[in-house]
Design a protein around this motif. Sequence first.
Motif, PDB file in Angstrom:
ATOM      1  N   ARG A  61      -1.801   0.469 -12.205  1.00  0.00           N
ATOM      2  CA  ARG A  61      -2.080  -0.603 -11.079  1.00  0.00           C
ATOM      3  C   ARG A  61      -0.761  -1.569 -10.711  1.00  0.00           C
ATOM      4  NH1 ARG A  61      -7.111  -2.349  -8.236  1.00  0.00           N
ATOM      5  NH2 ARG A  61      -5.603  -2.536  -6.662  1.00  0.00           N
ATOM      6  N   VAL A  62      -0.583  -2.279 -11.803  1.00  0.00           N
ATOM      7  CA  VAL A  62       0.031  -3.275 -11.904  1.00  0.00           C
ATOM      8  C   VAL A  62       1.580  -2.884 -11.710  1.00  0.00           C
ATOM      9  CG1 VAL A  62       1.525  -5.111 -13.477  1.00  0.00           C
ATOM     10  CG2 VAL A  62      -1.043  -5.029 -13.507  1.00  0.00           C
ATOM     11  N   ASP A 105      -1.436  -9.509  -5.046  1.00  0.00           N
ATOM     12  CA  ASP A 105      -1.645  -8.145  -5.600  1.00  0.00           C
ATOM     13  C   ASP A 105      -1.947  -8.195  -6.854  1.00  0.00           C
ATOM     14  OD1 ASP A 105      -0.846  -7.269  -3.350  1.00  0.00           O
ATOM     15  OD2 ASP A 105       1.416  -6.788  -3.963  1.00  0.00           O
ATOM     16  N   LEU A 106      -1.569  -9.258  -8.021  1.00  0.00           N
ATOM     17  CA  LEU A 106      -1.989  -9.269  -9.154  1.00  0.00           C
ATOM     18  C   LEU A 106      -3.343  -9.932  -9.282  1.00  0.00           C
ATOM     19  CD1 LEU A 106      -1.340  -8.921 -12.288  1.00  0.00           C
ATOM     20  CD2 LEU A 106      -0.565 -11.294 -12.124  1.00  0.00           C
ATOM     21  N   SER A 107      -3.758 -10.799  -8.540  1.00  0.00           N
ATOM     22  CA  SER A 107      -4.892 -11.426  -8.553  1.00  0.00           C
ATOM     23  C   SER A 107      -6.028 -10.257  -7.928  1.00  0.00           C
ATOM     24  CB  SER A 107      -5.148 -12.596  -7.589  1.00  0.00           C
ATOM     25  OG  SER A 107      -6.223 -13.069  -7.445  1.00  0.00           O
ATOM     26  N   ASP A 112     -10.644  -6.676  -9.000  1.00  0.00           N
ATOM     27  CA  ASP A 112     -11.139  -5.240  -8.881  1.00  0.00           C
ATOM     28  C   ASP A 112     -11.608  -4.815 -10.357  1.00  0.00           C
ATOM     29  OD1 ASP A 112     -10.799  -5.145  -6.127  1.00  0.00           O
ATOM     30  OD2 ASP A 112      -8.927  -4.110  -6.323  1.00  0.00           O
ATOM     31  N   ALA A 113     -11.032  -5.335 -11.439  1.00  0.00           N
ATOM     32  CA  ALA A 113     -11.447  -4.847 -12.622  1.00  0.00           C
ATOM     33  C   ALA A 113     -12.661  -5.604 -13.207  1.00  0.00           C
ATOM     34  CB  ALA A 113     -10.370  -5.161 -13.539  1.00  0.00           C
ATOM     35  N   THR A 114     -13.174  -6.631 -12.415  1.00  0.00           N
ATOM     36  CA  THR A 114     -14.483  -7.410 -12.816  1.00  0.00           C
ATOM     37  C   THR A 114     -15.399  -7.268 -11.694  1.00  0.00           C
ATOM     38  OG1 THR A 114     -13.330  -9.447 -11.913  1.00  0.00           O
ATOM     39  CG2 THR A 114     -12.671  -9.054 -14.060  1.00  0.00           C
TER      40      THR A 114
END
Length: 418
Positions: A61-62, A105-107, A112-114
């Motif tokens: 995704r990154v 976007d990175l944030s 979303d991963a947490t």
Amino acid sequence: MRVLVSGAGIAGPVLAYWLTRRGFSVTVVERAPAPRRTGGHAVDLFRPAMNISEKMGVLARVEERATGTNRMTVHRQGSRRAVRADLSKIFGAASGRHVEIMRDDLSEIYYDATRDDVEYLFGDSITAIEPDGEVRFENAVPRRFDLVVGADGLHSTVRGLVFGEESRFSAFVGAYFGVMTLPNVSGLDGELLMHVGVGRTAGMYGARHLGDARVLFLFRSERELDCSYRDVPRQKELLRGAFAGLHAHVDRWLEELESTPAFYFDSITQLRMDTWSRGRVTLVGDAGYCPGPAVGGSTSLAVVGAYVLAGELARAGGDHERAFPAYERVMAEHVRGSREAALSAAKTLIPTSRLGVWGLAQGARLISALPAGPSRALVRLTTRSARLYDSVTVDDYPPSPPPDEEAGFRRRGRTEAG
């Protein structure tokens, strides 16, 4: 074991991810009412942070959200001839693994991963932290936590509550920066357009998945200006004064200041603290050791710091009296290196002389024109901090605490919950 993290930007969600996977119960409090979706400005992830993102399962995704900016056109003030450079080769000379991505976007990717495993309290902020771990909030009822981590940026609320005024720890680098959003009227696609003069640099770039563009302003000041980081009208006035007459392109960008949907301005300041921990409270990322916004690789440093802090807490079985000093020992050298890199980058990106302006343009052209091997050698010869970020190494911490420690965390949590 319950941990409160202040800040849902970059370091906060990364720390929350690794803590939850090592048996901790994590709450993240964030002043903003919701995750930011505006895109923010572009930030860099270098090899160590890329490796950590890969371990988190979010690297695809990154890379998908990368800005795609791979070319640079530099206009020197007073010169009609533009210099064109290959940005991908310039970054490749500094790092063997790198991506540029919009900060928000990175944030969002880390959030979303947490979000399924972490409690998020949006629209709230910490107002007091007691020695016994009781925390008071602007809106939520008071709660008790075993540990509190400030991951809330350069102007950290947690640092202010526990360590005192920011002025005690801040060191002005001698420059300011601003970022604004405006329509991508130039149709920039994969290109950074820069205008450079003595003591000031302005650049415009787009991102391939965004419909708008960002403008970055950097300018020098021998002294700190009389301007609060919350005084937006004064900030815009300062930008107009600093960049008037640099180039017709820049004048047009400045005309959009009043209508821009997103604007940010701050001093380029380093935080220099003897320790980032006090009692059951510690700091991570810009809240504890900002090397300098826009110039010091602070995003990668924040990702690495969050990973190390979580790893040392797990290694110590949640004993912060052992974990916090270990975390600071591991990060100390990386922080010192980032500070030096930031000072060097600020000098290069905001030249102090006409020779410096010429050197910035021609150096970029030469590095991008050389084959990969010679270009890396040239960067090493000309830049003391060359490949600094790739040289950062951290332990491969175990993914979870030993079973007896994990059970201990759960037992303590049930006892405290009554």
